[in-house]
Motif scaffolding. Structure first.
Motif, PDB file in Angstrom:
ATOM      1  N   GLN A 109       0.930  -1.171  -0.056  1.00 18.60           N
ATOM      2  CA  GLN A 109      -0.071  -0.143  -0.056  1.00 18.60           C
ATOM      3  C   GLN A 109       0.934   1.306  -0.131  1.00 18.60           C
ATOM      4  O   GLN A 109       1.865   1.156   0.738  1.00 18.60           O
ATOM      5  CB  GLN A 109      -0.977  -0.240   1.298  1.00 18.60           C
ATOM      6  N   VAL A 110       0.490   2.072  -0.755  1.00 18.64           N
ATOM      7  CA  VAL A 110       1.263   3.319  -0.660  1.00 18.64           C
ATOM      8  C   VAL A 110       0.165   4.538   0.027  1.00 18.64           C
ATOM      9  O   VAL A 110      -1.021   4.609  -0.594  1.00 18.64           O
ATOM     10  CB  VAL A 110       1.292   3.708  -2.270  1.00 18.64           C
ATOM     11  N   GLU A 111       0.643   5.309   0.793  1.00 22.88           N
ATOM     12  CA  GLU A 111      -0.033   6.445   1.394  1.00 22.88           C
ATOM     13  C   GLU A 111       0.590   7.783   1.173  1.00 22.88           C
ATOM     14  O   GLU A 111       1.877   7.982   1.375  1.00 22.88           O
ATOM     15  CB  GLU A 111      -0.194   6.053   2.746  1.00 22.88           C
ATOM     16  N   ILE A 112      -0.198   8.444   0.682  1.00 21.67           N
ATOM     17  CA  ILE A 112       0.374  10.180   0.603  1.00 21.67           C
ATOM     18  C   ILE A 112      -0.369  10.857   1.647  1.00 21.67           C
ATOM     19  O   ILE A 112      -1.793  10.854   1.512  1.00 21.67           O
ATOM     20  CB  ILE A 112       0.361  10.636  -0.635  1.00 21.67           C
ATOM     21  N   ALA A 113       0.079  11.382   2.575  1.00 19.75           N
ATOM     22  CA  ALA A 113      -0.592  12.146   3.423  1.00 19.75           C
ATOM     23  C   ALA A 113       0.146  13.054   4.408  1.00 19.75           C
ATOM     24  O   ALA A 113       1.391  12.983   4.352  1.00 19.75           O
ATOM     25  CB  ALA A 113      -1.466  11.162   4.721  1.00 19.75           C
ATOM     26  N   GLY A 114      -0.423  13.693   5.383  1.00 18.05           N
ATOM     27  CA  GLY A 114       0.225  14.527   6.203  1.00 18.05           C
ATOM     28  C   GLY A 114       0.185  16.052   5.896  1.00 18.05           C
ATOM     29  O   GLY A 114       0.484  16.996   6.837  1.00 18.05           O
ATOM     30  N   ASN A 115      -0.030  16.518   4.764  1.00 17.86           N
ATOM     31  CA  ASN A 115      -0.025  17.845   4.315  1.00 17.86           C
ATOM     32  C   ASN A 115      -1.211  18.606   4.990  1.00 17.86           C
ATOM     33  O   ASN A 115      -2.091  18.114   5.011  1.00 17.86           O
ATOM     34  CB  ASN A 115      -0.013  18.017   2.895  1.00 17.86           C
ATOM     35  N   THR A 116      -0.945  19.890   5.385  1.00 17.31           N
ATOM     36  CA  THR A 116      -1.787  20.609   5.913  1.00 17.31           C
ATOM     37  C   THR A 116      -1.876  22.020   5.455  1.00 17.31           C
ATOM     38  O   THR A 116      -0.654  22.429   4.668  1.00 17.31           O
ATOM     39  CB  THR A 116      -1.745  20.773   7.545  1.00 17.31           C
ATOM     40  N   GLY A 117      -2.929  22.992   5.368  1.00 20.22           N
ATOM     41  CA  GLY A 117      -3.056  24.147   4.714  1.00 20.22           C
ATOM     42  C   GLY A 117      -3.295  24.086   3.410  1.00 20.22           C
ATOM     43  O   GLY A 117      -4.169  24.766   2.800  1.00 20.22           O
ATOM     44  N   GLN A 118      -2.513  23.504   2.474  1.00 18.20           N
ATOM     45  CA  GLN A 118      -2.960  23.275   1.056  1.00 18.20           C
ATOM     46  C   GLN A 118      -2.678  21.790   0.497  1.00 18.20           C
ATOM     47  O   GLN A 118      -2.187  21.187   1.036  1.00 18.20           O
ATOM     48  CB  GLN A 118      -1.895  24.283   0.322  1.00 18.20           C
ATOM     49  N   ALA A 119      -3.549  21.824  -0.574  1.00 14.00           N
ATOM     50  CA  ALA A 119      -3.688  20.320  -1.254  1.00 14.00           C
ATOM     51  C   ALA A 119      -2.239  20.115  -1.965  1.00 14.00           C
ATOM     52  O   ALA A 119      -1.541  21.246  -2.492  1.00 14.00           O
ATOM     53  CB  ALA A 119      -4.678  20.083  -2.066  1.00 14.00           C
ATOM     54  N   VAL A 120      -1.901  19.021  -2.394  1.00 16.32           N
ATOM     55  CA  VAL A 120      -0.756  18.761  -3.045  1.00 16.32           C
ATOM     56  C   VAL A 120      -1.310  17.837  -4.151  1.00 16.32           C
ATOM     57  O   VAL A 120      -2.451  17.094  -4.125  1.00 16.32           O
ATOM     58  CB  VAL A 120       0.721  18.379  -2.369  1.00 16.32           C
ATOM     59  N   THR A 121      -0.529  17.718  -5.024  1.00 13.96           N
ATOM     60  CA  THR A 121      -0.793  16.574  -6.291  1.00 13.96           C
ATOM     61  C   THR A 121       0.223  15.296  -5.748  1.00 13.96           C
ATOM     62  O   THR A 121       1.421  15.479  -5.631  1.00 13.96           O
ATOM     63  CB  THR A 121      -0.887  16.814  -7.492  1.00 13.96           C
ATOM     64  N   GLY A 122      -0.146  14.189  -6.174  1.00 12.98           N
ATOM     65  CA  GLY A 122       0.618  12.928  -6.145  1.00 12.98           C
ATOM     66  C   GLY A 122       0.479  11.695  -6.945  1.00 12.98           C
ATOM     67  O   GLY A 122      -0.690  11.962  -7.503  1.00 12.98           O
TER      68      GLY A 122
END
Length: 135
Positions: A109-122
């Motif tokens: 499983q791949v998880e992209i997480a933890g960003n706050t304030g603004q979205a990111v693209t992954g």
């Protein structure tokens, strides 16, 4: 002379351009029980305004001989294999990461997480070692 040929299959886990909203993890998993590992790449791209806290790519595995478990946070089913790294907080920053997935992994499983304030693209892609043929 004996020749061994590897069959490789491209797998999309998280499609390019997928938005990872602040505070909402993006996860995808793949069943590798009958495969031989492969090469995983992850790309994180910050927007014109960087996030307050960076997005982080984390790889998890499930030690489950059955069907692919539902995606989820690390815990009883999914175990952290590797924290690949983060995308930083700089505006428009692009971070590319890679990992060699070993043969012993049953479910990834791949998880992209933890960003706050603004979205990111992954995005996350796997070049899967599907089979080997010897002739």
């Amino acid at each position: 002379m004996i020749t061994t040929t590897a069959t490789k299959t491209p797998r999309t886990l998280i499609a390019a351009g997928t938005s990872v909203a602040a505070g909402t993890p993006q996860r995808a998993a793949v069943d590798l029980r009958t495969k031989h590992g492969g090469v995983l790449t992850v790309k994180l791209t910050n927007g014109a305004t960087g996030p307050t806290a960076q997005a982080v790519a984390t790889l998890m595995i499930a030690h489950d001989a059955g069907t692919l478990p539902a995606t989820g946070a690390a815990g009883a089913v999914w175990k952290t294999l590797q924290v690949l790294g983060g995308g930083g907080t700089t505006a428009n920053a692009v971070t590319e990461l890679a990992y060699i997935v070993p043969q012993g992994v049953m479910h990834l499983q791949v998880e992209i997480a933890g960003n706050t304030g603004q979205a990111v693209t992954g995005e996350a892609y796997l070049s899967e070692l599907t089979d080997f043929q010897t002739a």
